[in-house]
Design an enzyme around this catalytic site. Structure first.
Site, mmCIF file in Angstrom:
data_model
loop_
_atom_site.group_PDB
_atom_site.id
_atom_site.type_symbol
_atom_site.label_atom_id
_atom_site.label_comp_id
_atom_site.label_asym_id
_atom_site.label_seq_id
_atom_site.Cartn_x
_atom_site.Cartn_y
_atom_site.Cartn_z
ATOM 1 N N TYR A 1 64.954 32.116 30.027
ATOM 2 C CA TYR A 1 66.157 31.270 29.939
ATOM 3 C C TYR A 1 67.133 31.635 31.061
ATOM 4 C CZ TYR A 1 70.726 29.688 28.181
ATOM 5 O OH TYR A 1 71.975 29.119 28.063
ATOM 6 N N SER B 1 74.777 29.355 32.839
ATOM 7 C CA SER B 1 75.093 30.337 31.794
ATOM 8 C C SER B 1 75.396 31.665 32.471
ATOM 9 C CB SER B 1 73.890 30.521 30.853
ATOM 10 O OG SER B 1 74.087 31.655 30.025
#
Ligand code: NAP
Length: 249
Positions: A158, A144
């Site tokens: 995350y 990501s």
């Protein structure tokens, strides 16, 4: 076209779903992994079958090693493994600072996004590596842009899990480069899927779209297109590489 098997974790929804459909069009027989949403996984299988492709849905929560082993065994029955897309992943609840995080929250995101992905790659290497008698293949990991941005005040845990995926991609790629396996990662930006709702912010991608240089969110299909390119022979010299697909974010 290939007739090999592609295992796609989290193939039931979002980016995994779009990747399963796109990879099936290129001839892959698809294992659609899903964590709990059997109906969504079955729908993906039906879509692929309606286009004369082959696919099966297999329940696999990647936090459970036994379910990972079961998913790969189901893939073995379908044919020779040619690709793993390590896509299944979660965001933790958005808007929580590190000094507020519980150990359960941190351990869960790491168990799914890091340990689960590494275990899936382990099983894929055992099958695809020429060192183990395999015929080679490709592993595509889902990172990501959060790995670069850090996720401050949103979900640093995350972001850190995706930073681990970047390092893992580089290292595993080097480890198996001489064994017929290429390893790459995609770093998606703000993509229009249900993951934002699961973090408690359904409109997150659209709310932040103005901060993207291209001034829009991306679609799951735009990520899938990059993934199937990495899976193809057109990317034959690409390994240990991380590709941003983020509209410039
Ligand atoms: P999504 O729409 O929320 O879909 C998540 C998929 O992962 C579903 O198929 C879900 O299965 C599966 N999944 C959830 N928990 C799992 C577990 N414990 N084990 C195995 N599979 C699990 O997510 P997405 O947006 O497509 O994201 C896919 C990947 O791209 C993730 O790794 C995510 O971090 C990454 N990514 C997404 C974005 C974005 O903006 N969307 C940006 C950067 C990176 P069920 O259907 O059974 O629940």
């Amino acid at each position: 076209m290939t007739d090999k098997v592609a295992i796609i974790t989290g193939g039931s929804r979002g980016i995994g779903r779009a990747t399963a459909i796109a990879a099936a069009k290129r001839g892959y027989k698809i294992v659609v992994g899903y964590a709990s949403n059997q109906a969504a996984a079955s729908e993906v299988v039906s879509i692929i079958e309606r286009s004369n492709g082959k696919a099966i849905a297999v329940k696999c929560d990647v936090a459970e090693e036994s379910e990972i082993l079961g998913m790969f065994e189901a893939g073995d029955k379908l044919g020779t493994l040619g690709a793993l897309v390590n896509n299944g992943g979660i965001v933790s609840r958005s808007g929580v600072r590190v000094d507020e995080m519980s150990i359960e929250r941190i351990q869960r995101v790491m168990a799914i996004n890091v340990t689960g992905n590494i275990l899936c790659a382990r099983e894929a290497v055992k099958r695809m590596s020429t060192k183990h008698g395999g015929k080679g293949g490709v592993i595509v990991n889902l990172s990501s842009v959060a790995a670069k941005l850090g996720g401050a005040n949103t979900y640093v845990d995350y972001a850190a899990s995706k930073g681990a995926i970047d390092s893992f991609t580089i290292g595993l790629g080097h480890e198996v480069a001489g064994e017929g396996i290429r390893v790459a990662a995609i770093r998606p930006g703000l993509i229009d899927t249900e993951i934002h709702a699961s973090g408690g912010e359904p409109d997150r991608a659209h709310r932040l779209a103005h901060m993207v240089p291209m001034k829009r969110v991306g679609s799951a299909e735009e990520i899938a297109n990059a993934i199937v390119w990495l899976m193809s022979d057109e990317a034959s010299y690409v390994t240990s590489a991380i590709l941003d697909v983020s509209g410039g974010r």
